[in-house]
Design a protein around this motif. Structure first.
Motif, PDB file in Angstrom:
ATOM      1  N   ILE A  50       5.418  -2.969 -14.337  1.00 51.39           N
ATOM      2  CA  ILE A  50       5.769  -2.954 -12.925  1.00 51.39           C
ATOM      3  C   ILE A  50       7.113  -2.254 -12.754  1.00 51.39           C
ATOM      4  N   SER A  51       7.210  -1.470 -11.698  1.00 53.78           N
ATOM      5  CA  SER A  51       8.419  -0.692 -11.456  1.00 53.78           C
ATOM      6  C   SER A  51       9.531  -1.582 -10.899  1.00 53.78           C
ATOM      7  N   SER A  54       8.886  -3.020  -7.549  1.00 48.89           N
ATOM      8  CA  SER A  54       7.513  -3.543  -7.442  1.00 48.89           C
ATOM      9  C   SER A  54       6.606  -2.610  -6.640  1.00 48.89           C
ATOM     10  N   THR A  56       5.222   0.246  -7.818  1.00 54.34           N
ATOM     11  CA  THR A  56       4.166   0.791  -8.670  1.00 54.34           C
ATOM     12  C   THR A  56       3.843  -0.187  -9.787  1.00 54.34           C
ATOM     13  N   VAL A  57       2.559  -0.329 -10.052  1.00 55.60           N
ATOM     14  CA  VAL A  57       2.109  -1.146 -11.178  1.00 55.60           C
ATOM     15  C   VAL A  57       1.122  -0.319 -11.994  1.00 55.60           C
ATOM     16  N   TYR A  59      -1.877  -0.917 -15.238  1.00 58.19           N
ATOM     17  CA  TYR A  59      -2.620  -1.860 -16.066  1.00 58.19           C
ATOM     18  C   TYR A  59      -3.407  -1.110 -17.143  1.00 58.19           C
ATOM     19  N   THR A  68      -2.869  -9.308 -12.366  1.00 62.38           N
ATOM     20  CA  THR A  68      -1.810  -9.001 -11.412  1.00 62.38           C
ATOM     21  C   THR A  68      -0.464  -9.217 -12.086  1.00 62.38           C
ATOM     22  N   SER A  70       3.666  -9.181 -11.395  1.00 67.89           N
ATOM     23  CA  SER A  70       4.608  -9.289 -10.292  1.00 67.89           C
ATOM     24  C   SER A  70       5.989  -9.573 -10.848  1.00 67.89           C
ATOM     25  N   ARG A  71       6.999  -9.373 -10.031  1.00 67.18           N
ATOM     26  CA  ARG A  71       8.356  -9.651 -10.477  1.00 67.18           C
ATOM     27  C   ARG A  71       9.192 -10.149  -9.312  1.00 67.18           C
ATOM     28  N   VAL A  78       9.460 -11.892 -14.429  1.00 63.42           N
ATOM     29  CA  VAL A  78       8.233 -11.121 -14.284  1.00 63.42           C
ATOM     30  C   VAL A  78       7.069 -12.008 -14.704  1.00 63.42           C
ATOM     31  N   LEU A 103       7.002   3.607 -15.905  1.00 64.72           N
ATOM     32  CA  LEU A 103       6.017   2.667 -16.441  1.00 64.72           C
ATOM     33  C   LEU A 103       5.323   3.248 -17.671  1.00 64.72           C
TER      34      LEU A 103
END
Length: 123
Positions: A50-51, A54, A56-57, A59, A68, A70-71, A78, A103
């Motif tokens: 995750i950037s 938040s 950009t993510v 997987y 999912t 998240s941070r 995180v 990332l």
């Protein structure tokens, strides 16, 4: 001293859900990518990243669509949630902080690592 500490692992039934958390201390990682990796018997593999904002993510194919990341920048944490767990999700999961906000999926792009936490998937 910089520390990353994972929590939330354990034994989870196949088909269930898992939520891992990572708490960082010693410095802020507000401007750094944060990621999760995992390691089964073989090499450590990328799971999600995750950037800083938040925005950009990313997987891995193995977990995309059922995970999912998240941070919380303010809390320096995180998290990773994986649903519909499969036996192949069993591994030691590691939290990592990147050198930059990009990332990356390569382990060498991450400078700080947690000690890892084991996830076992029961059938």
């Amino acid at each position: 001293q910089v520390r990353l500490v994972e929590s939330g692992g354990g034994v989870v039934q196949a088909g269930g859900s898992l939520r891992l958390s990572c708490s960082a201390s010693g410095r802020t990682f507000a401007d750094n990518a944060m990621a999760w990796f995992r390691q089964a018997p073989r090499e450590r593999e990328f799971v999600a990243a995750i950037s800083p904002g938040s925005i950009t993510v990313r997987y891995s194919r193995a977990v995309e669509g059922r995970s999912t990341i998240s941070r919380d920048v303010a809390k320096n944490t995180v998290s990773l949630e994986i649903n519909s767990l499969k036996p192949e999700d069993a591994a030691v999961y590691y939290c990592a902080a990147g050198r930059s906000g990009t990332l990356y999926s390569e382990t060498w792009e991450y400078d700080y690592w947690g000690q890892g936490i084991r996830v076992t998937v029961s059938s």
